[in-house]
Design an enzyme around this catalytic site. Sequence first.
Site, PDB file in Angstrom:
ATOM      1  CB  VAL A  14       0.089  -0.339   1.728  1.00  0.00           C
ATOM      2  CG1 VAL A  14      -1.164   0.433   2.110  1.00  0.00           C
ATOM      3  CG2 VAL A  14      -0.289  -1.725   1.226  1.00  0.00           C
ATOM      4  CE  LYS A  98      -3.548  -8.436   5.136  1.00  0.00           C
ATOM      5  NZ  LYS A  98      -3.476  -7.511   4.054  1.00  0.00           N
ATOM      6  CG  ASP A 194      -4.227 -12.145   3.531  1.00  0.00           C
ATOM      7  OD1 ASP A 194      -3.716 -11.195   4.146  1.00  0.00           O
ATOM      8  OD2 ASP A 194      -5.090 -11.990   2.643  1.00  0.00           O
ATOM      9  CE  LYS A 198      -7.116  -9.674   3.313  1.00  0.00           C
ATOM     10  NZ  LYS A 198      -6.683  -9.980   1.917  1.00  0.00           N
ATOM     11  N   GLY A 296      -2.653  -4.890  -4.038  1.00  0.00           N
ATOM     12  CA  GLY A 296      -1.949  -3.873  -4.800  1.00  0.00           C
ATOM     13  C   GLY A 296      -1.889  -2.566  -4.041  1.00  0.00           C
TER      14      GLY A 296
END
Lengths: 403, 403
Positions: A14, A98, A194, A198, A296
């Site tokens: 990222v 997160k 994950d 979120k 991505g």
Amino acid sequence: MRPIKIGLFGLGVVGSGIVEIIGRARNAHAEIRRICVRDITKKRAVEVDPALLTDNAADIFGDPSINLIVEVVDNPDASYRIVTEALRRGIPVVSGSKAMIARHLPELIELQRRHNTALLYDASACGSIPVIRNLEEYYDNDLLLEVKGILNGSSNYILSRVFDHGEDYGAALRKAQELGFAESDPTFDIEGFDSLFKLIIITVHALGVYVAPDSIFTYGISTIHDSDIRYAREKRVKIKLVAQVVKVSDERFTMFVMPEFVSPSKYIYSVDDEYNGVVIRGECYDRQFMFGKGAGSLPTASSILSDVMARLHGYRYEYKKMGFAGRPAFTEDVPLRVYVRYGATAGVRDLPWLAVREQYFSESGNYIIGDIRLADLHASRPLLSAQDVFLAHIPLFFTDRDN
Amino acid sequence: MRPIKIGLFGLGVVGSGIVEIIGRARNAHAEIRRICVRDITKKRAVEVDPALLTDNAADIFGDPSINLIVEVVDNPDASYRIVTEALRRGIPVVSGSKAMIARHLPELIELQRRHNTALLYDASACGSIPVIRNLEEYYDNDLLLEVKGILNGSSNYILSRVFDHGEDYGAALRKAQELGFAESDPTFDIEGFDSLFKLIIITVHALGVYVAPDSIFTYGISTIHDSDIRYAREKRVKIKLVAQVVKVSDERFTMFVMPEFVSPSKYIYSVDDEYNGVVIRGECYDRQFMFGKGAGSLPTASSILSDVMARLHGYRYEYKKMGFAGRPAFTEDVPLRVYVRYGATAGVRDLPWLAVREQYFSESGNYIIGDIRLADLHASRPLLSAQDVFLAHIPLFFTDRDN
């Protein structure tokens, strides 16, 4: 409008995307002043002026020209230290962590208030889809009934490969990792954590209530088996890993992460590969559907850029709904219809079923379809974790029509 | 945080929805103080305290307790007078009048600046989908390449009925009007003007450029014929009325409203009935898709409520992109591939085709598929308006993959 001078922590998948995107966005008025990494000698995916690199956090915290910290390190503890340190110093932060945010959100909200600064994390939920900001700013009233979606690109990619392309689960997982969709610890993606993190963040902005990760039933896809896929195909549904928060009455809401049989009439049925899709349901607008790349380098980085740009105008989350009168309370006292496939594991038949609708026994495996309270399912979590057990939600009770 | 005291103009389909929704939203801190209508004796769809009603605009403009005007009158001239009067008095306004806004946006932006007040109109484009606010706040950088979508619920409803249910065009139109989806003047919906007005507003917030309605090629669905529907079915595509703004290079963009052959792989293929769907494409996040109810009393009213709530926190559009360096310029010098079906009308074959790909002649009708510059299509608008001519875009040049 003061130009943004960024101190960046992390230059992985990222972080590299952020460097590339900030370079492309001519009108962003943003510039990266310093990049803190663990190993300054490491070869990077993106070309960076070596003078920008440091392995000393103090070079960022001590630089008075830096007015925004962007943190995309791949370690929740380090992320926690960076974000809390920045907030205490009154420096606004954009974070993509997160796991860390979901665990520490009440403290992080308090730190923002006390030091009158901002923490933005739209990139932390659903990559490039602006879910948090829309829940906070646009669906900022009490007409919201439900947020439900596919929040993890990696597990969705794997399910798509296995389901639509007949690939082997292990091969699909390796491909997800190669493509940079999977977290470095793939159990985060595959076991539903994950998605859970979120969902926790989304719930704070959807209903104004924080629920800690340990309180929420979470079930992943690691024990999915050919027979489950075959069963779903026969019923003409897909299996998706779905996270949802639903108001079950004016006073109560429930939330959980679970594989789900999704029929073709649902919006999320067509969310395949690494994409994420979120359905927002409200009293008056019925259902809205948002769809985009959830994983991505560049999609996530473009979401980080939106948070960076928001700081140009001094934007911060107000956590308005936390101050609402009559906020609903979290409950697991709700009935769900589920499919439980099992092999040798005894005990599945003895779960506290409210009603058993179907039972199937065969040499190669068995399943039960029945209704059970979410609280009872949660209490039976160890049993359901056996390698020969797979659980999937059959949506029924919450929805009177398609979503 | 000052509670919002609303002066409401208009109590038709949308106005009644607003009254209902404000009543339901307990935490909205909003209250309707006065409602100005043309005829205070008229029977209303919603129950309203008669003391709130007035037919004198001065009762709203002159009430110092009113700090927000919401305007949903069904007459662009009246809407223009109300909005400009409010802005000149420094009173913020929420408006749903896309026709008026699309025509007068440069003046309305100037009035907001001069009188340091705000005009919000998220409800004016795509009903309950938060397109404007997301373009302004989230896609607020120069990575945006394209916004394309089905922006008119009424024409989409008609096409769905005709296309998927084999209904008669006139019957479908009457049903759309009964359901409250259609504007009081249905040519707005059917000839593409409603989509056009929304596209103009979207373009201001997407690319920072205002283009006046008369400069934009707009073609509706009123001349669609059984043979067009049959042709599309044979090719396994649907005909949708699509509005789009597309960057064709770093320096130039084009925009138009036209029926389009939409293949099943496109996101907007599954946008049926009164729904709207918008695809936002950018350099880094690829495509995002937003989907929701685009017409009807409560969906539109819930969008108005979001604008009302935004005023609680002093929100206004900043029109950031209008100040961007290197804004692209509008062009119609782009090639398009189109299908033109015609009967007796001569001249279709003599259009300045760049290339003719297919020609078909029959006793019951003819068509040409070919490539033509948008500017030439625009110059031939009168010819294309003949009752026996129907035009549809075959997307090809702008998209290298699905959208």
